[in-house]
Design a protein around this motif. Structure first.
Motif, mmCIF file in Angstrom:
data_model
loop_
_atom_site.group_PDB
_atom_site.id
_atom_site.type_symbol
_atom_site.label_atom_id
_atom_site.label_comp_id
_atom_site.label_asym_id
_atom_site.label_seq_id
_atom_site.Cartn_x
_atom_site.Cartn_y
_atom_site.Cartn_z
ATOM 1 N N ARG A 338 22.785 -13.185 -50.087
ATOM 2 C CA ARG A 338 23.743 -13.346 -51.173
ATOM 3 C C ARG A 338 24.564 -12.080 -51.383
ATOM 4 O O ARG A 338 24.135 -10.966 -51.018
ATOM 5 N N PRO A 339 25.751 -12.215 -51.992
ATOM 6 C CA PRO A 339 26.566 -11.027 -52.280
ATOM 7 C C PRO A 339 25.952 -10.196 -53.405
ATOM 8 O O PRO A 339 25.414 -10.750 -54.369
ATOM 9 N N LEU A 340 26.027 -8.883 -53.269
ATOM 10 C CA LEU A 340 25.529 -7.992 -54.324
ATOM 11 C C LEU A 340 26.564 -7.927 -55.438
ATOM 12 O O LEU A 340 27.742 -7.664 -55.193
ATOM 13 N N LEU A 341 26.130 -8.172 -56.658
ATOM 14 C CA LEU A 341 27.031 -8.110 -57.800
ATOM 15 C C LEU A 341 27.330 -6.653 -58.163
ATOM 16 O O LEU A 341 26.498 -5.759 -57.958
ATOM 17 N N ASP A 342 28.512 -6.428 -58.702
ATOM 18 C CA ASP A 342 28.938 -5.050 -58.989
ATOM 19 C C ASP A 342 28.041 -4.360 -60.004
ATOM 20 O O ASP A 342 27.836 -3.147 -59.943
ATOM 21 N N ASP A 343 27.509 -5.112 -60.955
ATOM 22 C CA ASP A 343 26.729 -4.489 -62.031
ATOM 23 C C ASP A 343 25.226 -4.621 -61.830
ATOM 24 O O ASP A 343 24.444 -4.389 -62.765
ATOM 25 N N GLU A 344 24.792 -4.995 -60.637
ATOM 26 C CA GLU A 344 23.351 -5.137 -60.392
ATOM 27 C C GLU A 344 22.677 -3.777 -60.361
ATOM 28 O O GLU A 344 23.237 -2.789 -59.872
ATOM 29 N N SER A 345 21.446 -3.752 -60.844
ATOM 30 C CA SER A 345 20.692 -2.500 -60.838
ATOM 31 C C SER A 345 19.226 -2.781 -60.603
ATOM 32 O O SER A 345 18.725 -3.874 -60.886
ATOM 33 N N ASP A 346 18.543 -1.788 -60.039
ATOM 34 C CA ASP A 346 17.086 -1.851 -59.907
ATOM 35 C C ASP A 346 16.463 -1.322 -61.192
ATOM 36 O O ASP A 346 17.040 -0.486 -61.894
ATOM 37 N N GLU A 347 15.274 -1.791 -61.509
ATOM 38 C CA GLU A 347 14.580 -1.313 -62.696
ATOM 39 C C GLU A 347 13.283 -0.629 -62.288
ATOM 40 O O GLU A 347 12.516 -1.149 -61.486
ATOM 41 N N GLU A 348 13.060 0.546 -62.853
ATOM 42 C CA GLU A 348 11.812 1.270 -62.629
ATOM 43 C C GLU A 348 11.192 1.586 -63.986
ATOM 44 O O GLU A 348 11.869 2.076 -64.902
ATOM 45 N N GLU A 349 9.911 1.292 -64.142
ATOM 46 C CA GLU A 349 9.238 1.521 -65.413
ATOM 47 C C GLU A 349 8.518 2.864 -65.405
ATOM 48 O O GLU A 349 7.914 3.260 -64.406
ATOM 49 N N GLU A 350 8.590 3.546 -66.534
ATOM 50 C CA GLU A 350 7.858 4.799 -66.706
ATOM 51 C C GLU A 350 7.017 4.709 -67.974
ATOM 52 O O GLU A 350 7.520 4.323 -69.034
ATOM 53 N N GLU A 351 5.737 5.016 -67.891
ATOM 54 C CA GLU A 351 4.867 4.988 -69.062
ATOM 55 C C GLU A 351 4.887 6.356 -69.756
ATOM 56 O O GLU A 351 4.756 7.386 -69.098
ATOM 57 N N VAL A 352 5.044 6.334 -71.056
ATOM 58 C CA VAL A 352 5.086 7.574 -71.837
ATOM 59 C C VAL A 352 4.009 7.521 -72.935
ATOM 60 O O VAL A 352 3.937 6.540 -73.683
ATOM 61 N N VAL A 353 3.127 8.517 -73.025
ATOM 62 C CA VAL A 353 2.068 8.564 -74.041
ATOM 63 C C VAL A 353 2.607 9.255 -75.292
ATOM 64 O O VAL A 353 3.120 10.357 -75.226
ATOM 65 N N VAL A 354 2.463 8.574 -76.437
ATOM 66 C CA VAL A 354 2.963 9.101 -77.707
ATOM 67 C C VAL A 354 1.796 9.779 -78.454
ATOM 68 O O VAL A 354 0.636 9.398 -78.294
ATOM 69 N N THR A 355 2.069 10.763 -79.264
ATOM 70 C CA THR A 355 1.026 11.500 -79.992
ATOM 71 C C THR A 355 0.225 10.575 -80.918
ATOM 72 O O THR A 355 0.657 9.490 -81.275
ATOM 73 N N THR A 356 -0.979 11.052 -81.317
ATOM 74 C CA THR A 356 -1.893 10.265 -82.143
ATOM 75 C C THR A 356 -1.275 9.935 -83.501
ATOM 76 O O THR A 356 -0.634 10.772 -84.130
ATOM 77 N N ASP A 357 -1.469 8.686 -83.883
ATOM 78 C CA ASP A 357 -1.010 8.263 -85.206
ATOM 79 C C ASP A 357 -2.001 8.811 -86.256
ATOM 80 O O ASP A 357 -3.204 8.575 -86.157
ATOM 81 N N ASN A 358 -1.531 9.561 -87.274
ATOM 82 C CA ASN A 358 -2.410 10.202 -88.262
ATOM 83 C C ASN A 358 -3.150 9.207 -89.138
ATOM 84 O O ASN A 358 -4.180 9.534 -89.733
ATOM 85 N N ASN A 359 -2.658 7.984 -89.265
ATOM 86 C CA ASN A 359 -3.270 7.015 -90.173
ATOM 87 C C ASN A 359 -4.537 6.398 -89.605
ATOM 88 O O ASN A 359 -5.572 6.331 -90.260
ATOM 89 N N ASP A 360 -4.495 5.942 -88.374
ATOM 90 C CA ASP A 360 -5.672 5.252 -87.827
ATOM 91 C C ASP A 360 -6.262 5.955 -86.616
ATOM 92 O O ASP A 360 -7.274 5.520 -86.082
ATOM 93 N N GLY A 361 -5.627 7.032 -86.165
ATOM 94 C CA GLY A 361 -6.184 7.801 -85.067
ATOM 95 C C GLY A 361 -6.075 7.166 -83.704
ATOM 96 O O GLY A 361 -6.746 7.591 -82.767
ATOM 97 N N LEU A 362 -5.278 6.133 -83.602
ATOM 98 C CA LEU A 362 -5.138 5.444 -82.315
ATOM 99 C C LEU A 362 -3.963 6.007 -81.526
ATOM 100 O O LEU A 362 -2.951 6.428 -82.082
ATOM 101 N N PHE A 363 -4.139 5.958 -80.194
ATOM 102 C CA PHE A 363 -3.037 6.344 -79.311
ATOM 103 C C PHE A 363 -2.122 5.139 -79.117
ATOM 104 O O PHE A 363 -2.563 3.993 -79.048
ATOM 105 N N GLN A 364 -0.848 5.410 -78.986
ATOM 106 C CA GLN A 364 0.115 4.361 -78.711
ATOM 107 C C GLN A 364 0.857 4.683 -77.415
ATOM 108 O O GLN A 364 1.160 5.843 -77.135
ATOM 109 N N GLU A 365 1.077 3.648 -76.622
ATOM 110 C CA GLU A 365 1.826 3.810 -75.382
ATOM 111 C C GLU A 365 3.111 2.996 -75.456
ATOM 112 O O GLU A 365 3.104 1.853 -75.891
ATOM 113 N N THR A 366 4.182 3.587 -75.028
ATOM 114 C CA THR A 366 5.457 2.880 -74.936
ATOM 115 C C THR A 366 6.001 3.032 -73.524
ATOM 116 O O THR A 366 5.621 3.952 -72.797
#
Length: 781
Positions: A338-366
């Motif tokens: 198929r033809p490549l569309l002009d606005d096509e892009s590849d997606e790469e995911e990166e995991e980032v660890v966020v600091t501890t939440d002071n309320n419940d002490g749990l780590f959050q990942e985004t």
């Protein structure tokens, strides 16, 4: 389809009344088997001694250099222009393919690349009736398929318009016991075309569009060659990327180097590293190999179905190249790429660890997503060699893609078009990352050639070949207007032009194939068709018997539902006054003529080898003005040709003033490879050429403005094509003159519509106006 032919029209002539009598095979008068070619006799291929140059053309004295030179047919490019002789598969096949001492995948062999002919026929009781019908077919008064349906004595093919099907050319006719024991591939045709007729057809040089008159024990056949089947891989130079012995030796050397460096692999340069990565990629298999395997074997394997192969095609040059690119895209899409569309892009995911939440002490990942522009898996560069520095532009464009391959990316690089035909194998030496080099004659056979590429080979396909009809449909760039090729190549030998070298000899398509394609386009909703040919007025002169372009215009112009018909490019040497009359008499034909005159000086025209004079050109213009006074006339002009004097240049400006062209494509002369004028000593300086180019362009702009100014306050019919990219609330279309017109409107509602527009603004190269219910201002007589 062409015009319907009622039986009454056939029976109108007393000499043809008997056509209606012999509708049963039993009424045929049997005659001794013999075969004749109507009006012409060509020696069979088996006995022909053919070369690219049969004899040198006449040597004349150049009016520019004063030296003896072959102006009309430079011997360096060959003087033979009959495609039946030049495209001689039996002599080409013996040394055409090479796989660098690797027998695996070699296409060399003794069998001919020409595999089969697709035929139609009309069967008659007498030679006289067949000859009379052939005259009518030649003049385009009758249509082959409809004549076969109406009057053919062959009950087996009559209802199918005379279609015989494919004739296998491997059939043997020698009296040999071993041959007699072999299965005859054409045995199923015995009741339609007896062996004596097939033998003559197989041994007679012919090409698509030819009609042969052949006698057999069934009667007299008119046999039309509709198409050819060629194994293009046998015509290709094939080079294996990985010779087994060489690869094994390289692996041993790399292992020794690895041990010497203490386990650290060292490569001398990027090229060496790139070659290793390319080799590893082919050894592991490519996405192209997966797609080709799935397409060829009709597999439904999960891995193959998941492959998403994309392409990008870059097109340079003329309308012929644009049409070729559409055919290339049609082939690729039929393979699931198929033809490549002009606005096509590849997606790469990166995991980032966020600091501890002071309320419940749990780590959050985004997760954050980084996007990068997707790159095509297949790159096709469809090249043009007309302009100066064409080759350098190709190498510059290929650079980034070649680097991708050296870096180990799975990318296929294809160079097509005129530069590919011109440079051939030398492209592989300059850019070893290229996978496929193919001339324009293979545009609709890229799928066959990619099969060898998928097997790890480099392929060069530049040998002369008959143009085959498309097995797939082109991917049209417009849904309103379409290109339709009617003749390929050029037999002229203009001393400045490289086209005959890159696009080969003239090959006209059969009338029926052209009409079928146009009819299908109309059924798909296309409103305008442009007939294409490098030298379109030469249409039919390469056929046996010959045809006329003016007849083709009338036939195509009568296709029901076709709103507009255009054609390019005309040659003053061959453009007949009958073509002008055909345009004037055909309502669908646009009042537009593109007629390159190149120079207004007879001395320069002679040196160019144009074959016409300024007087001949002006005679054509006079005819246009007489029959179609308001017609648009455009042209091409070269300034600064070797030996051009100031007076020669003024003669060109004089023609400009006499004609007042609607538009002119201008260019300063630039030497092209393999053209006689490039070697002449009387080249003009760049300063002189650029000065003349500037002066003529000023006149072009002046006349373009004057010609469009006459459209003010007229009501014109505009065929809406696209949106105005600069003003999204406006649409863009063209008049029958070829003028661009902008006006307010919704493209989704108006695309493909014919709209009346009253012009209120005239600029150098476009018009603007408003929609109106007023009738179109009539300009045709």
């Amino acid at each position: 389809m062409g015009r319907q032919i009622p039986l009454a029209a056939v029976a109108a002539s007393s000499s043809v009344i008997s056509l209606l009598i012999f509708l049963s095979p039993s009424s045929i008068a049997f005659q001794p088997p013999s075969c004749h070619h109507y009006r012409h006799h060509l020696h069979p291929l088996a006995s022909a001694v053919v070369g690219n140059v049969e004899e040198a053309a006449a040597v004349v004295t150049s009016p520019i250099t004063g030296s003896e030179t072959n102006i009309k047919y430079p011997t360096r490019r060959g003087s033979e222009v009959d495609s039946r002789k030049i495209i001689n598969y039996k002599t080409q096949n013996s040394n055409r393919s090479s796989v660098d001492n690797n027998d695996e995948g070699s296409n060399s062999g003794s069998s001919s690349p020409l595999l089969a002919l697709r035929l139609s026929h009309i069967l008659f009781a007498s030679k006289e009736l067949a000859s009379q019908t052939l005259d009518k077919l030649t003049s385009a008064e009758w249509n082959f398929e409809q004549m076969a349906t109406s009057v053919s004595n062959c009950a087996e093919t009559r209802e199918e318009g005379g279609s015989v099907g494919w004739l296998n050319l491997s059939e043997k006719f020698d009296n040999d016991d071993d041959i007699e024991q072999m299965k005859n591939p054409n045995e199923h045709l015995d009741l339609i075309l007896p062996p004596s007729a097939r033998k003559y057809i197989i041994t007679t040089p012919s090409k698509p569009g030819d009609i042969l008159l052949v006698e057999s024990n069934r009667g007299v056949h008119l046999v039309q060659v509709v198409d050819v089947m060629v194994d293009v891989r046998k015509l290709s130079y094939i080079k294996a990327r990985n010779d087994k012995k060489k690869k094994k030796k390289q692996q041993q050397q790399q292992q020794e180097l690895h041990e010497e460096e203490g386990g650290i692999m060292i490569y001398q340069n990027d090229m060496e590293l790139g070659e290793r990565k390319v080799g590893e990629r082919h050894q592991q298999g490519t996405k192209l190999a997966g797609i080709m395997g799935g397409a060829l074997l009709e597999q439904s394997d999960d891995e193959i179905s998941k492959l998403d192969l994309t392409y990008k095609i870059e097109t340079m040059g003329c309308q012929m190249n644009s049409a070729d690119s559409e055919r290339i895209e049609g082939q690729l899409m039929s393979l699931g790429i198929r033809p490549l569309l002009d606005d096509e892009s590849d997606e790469e995911e990166e995991e980032v660890v966020v600091t501890t939440d002071n309320n419940d002490g749990l780590f959050q990942e985004t997760k954050t997503i980084r996007k990068r522009k997707k790159k095509p898996d297949i790159i096709i560069l469809n090249t043009c060699s007309i302009r100066d520095h064409a080759e350098q532009k190709v190498y510059s464009y290929l650079g980034p893609h070649a680097k991708r391959k050296r870096d180990g990316e799975d990318v296929t690089i294809v160079v097509a078009g005129c530069v590919a035909q011109q440079e051939g194998q030398s492209l592989l030496r300059r850019v070893p990352e290229i996978d496929l080099v193919m001339g324009p004659q293979y545009a609709n056979r890229i799928g066959d050639l990619l099969e060898d590429v998928a097997n790890g080979n480099q392929v060069v396909a530049t040998e002369a070949s008959h143009i085959m009809e498309d097995s797939t449909k082109p991917r049209r760039q417009s849904s309103v207007c379409a290109w339709v090729n009617v003749i390929y190549g050029c037999n002229e030998r203009c001393t400045y032009c490289i086209v005959p070298t890159t696009r080969g000899v003239e090959q006209s398509r059969p009338v029926e194939s052209i009409v079928d394609e146009v009819s299908e386009l109309v059924s798909q909703g296309f409103k305008e068709v442009t007939l294409l040919g490098q030298n379109i007025d030469a249409y039919g002169r390469d056929m046996i018997p010959k045809r006329k372009f003016s007849d083709l215009l009338r036939i195509v112009g009568s296709v029901p539902g076709l709103e507009r018909l255009r054609f390019v490019t005309s040659h003053p040497r061959y453009m007949s006054l009958g073509v002008v009359d055909a345009v004037a008499d055909t309502p669908a034909a646009c009042e537009y003529f593109h007629i390159p005159f190149q120079s207004g000086s007879n001395a320069i025209l002679k040196a160019m080898g144009r074959g016409h004079t300024r007087e001949k050109f002006l005679q054509i213009v006079d005819r246009v003005r007489q029959r179609l006074p308001d017609a648009a006339i455009t042209a091409d002009v070269i300034v600064g040709f070797p030996g051009e004097t100031e007076q020669d240049f003024l003669d060109t400006l004089d023609i400009m003033e006499k004609v007042k062209f609607d538009s002119v494509n201008t260019a300063a002369y630039s030497p092209r490879p393999n053209t006689p004028a490039a070697d002449w000593d009387n080249q003009l300086s760049e300063e002189v050429k650029q000065d003349r180019l500037r002066r003529i362009n000023e006149l072009v702009l002046q006349h373009a403005t004057e010609r469009r100014a006459r459209m003010m306050d007229r009501v014109v019919e505009v065929l809406v094509e696209e949106r105005n990219v600069k003003v999204p609330t406006q649409v863009m279309g063209r008049t029958t003159h070829g003028y661009i017109v902008y006006f307010d409107g919704d493209i989704d509602q108006l695309r493909g519509q014919l709209v009346n527009v009253k012009i209120d603004k005239c600029q150098k190269f476009y018009l603007a106006g408003k929609r109106t219910e007023e009738p179109v201002t009539s300009t045709r007589l």
